[in-house]
Design a protein around this motif. Structure first.
Motif: not given
Length: 195
Positions: A151-180
């Protein structure tokens, strides 16, 4: 003798009144101190939530800034739009803008009229956005695999999704934020139990 007894009685009652007055004042001061510390604790939790959301937004912004030439500069995308370029740039702008809006939303509090006085009540704002960022950071690899490469734009969309796993700190901040956010939501329940 009667006068002496009366004097003794008045001295004893005056002493009792002084002790009960001092105890009442001490109790009042302790109560106010506990209330002040309680409010400071939840103000700290509120600011910690804001910093977590701002941290996620800044990490995403850094990733997109570091990869801004992945599909060429914005001027090139406008001049020669391709699906990958459009989806990558559009996805980057959407996520960063969403993060900024949610940071401001988390910073705010609900205004409620209480006995003629407007009070700010913390309702745990930001919980929904933290959940979204956490789920996306966990599910990004799976979602990338599910996107058909044809599908057109598949690679661009994948790189957007990869941005959310580029740093473990994103997951950490998300979990901390949920608890807080959950702790902030339960402030009233805790207050009824303790006070």
């Amino acid at each position: 003798k009667v006068k002496k007894k009366k004097n003794r009685h008045s001295v004893v009652s005056a002493g009792k009144n002084a002790v009960s007055g001092a105890a009442s004042t001490a109790g009042s001061l302790v109560g106010k101190s506990v209330k002040m510390l309680w409010n400071l604790l939840f103000t700290g939790l509120h600011w910690a939530s804001v910093f977590c959301m701002a941290g996620i937004t800044l990490l995403l912004l850094k990733y997109f800034w570091d990869n801004r030439y992945l599909y060429g500069p914005v001027s090139e995308i406008v001049a020669n739009p391709e699906a990958n370029q459009i989806l990558f740039t559009g996805g980057a702008l959407f996520l960063v803008l969403f993060g900024v809006i949610e940071t401001l939303w988390t910073l705010s509090s609900k205004k409620v009229m209480d006995m003629g006085i407007v009070r700010n009540i913390d309702t745990g704002r930001g919980f929904f956005a933290f959940c979204i960022f956490f789920l996306l950071s966990i599910l990004s690899p799976v979602l990338c695999d599910l996107i058909p490469s044809v599908i057109p734009g598949a690679e661009g969309l994948e790189y957007v999704l990869i941005s959310l796993t580029a740093s473990k700190a994103i997951s950490f901040c998300s979990v901390a934020g949920i608890i807080l956010s959950l702790l902030r939501k339960m402030k009233g329940s805790f207050q009824n139990l303790i006070m």
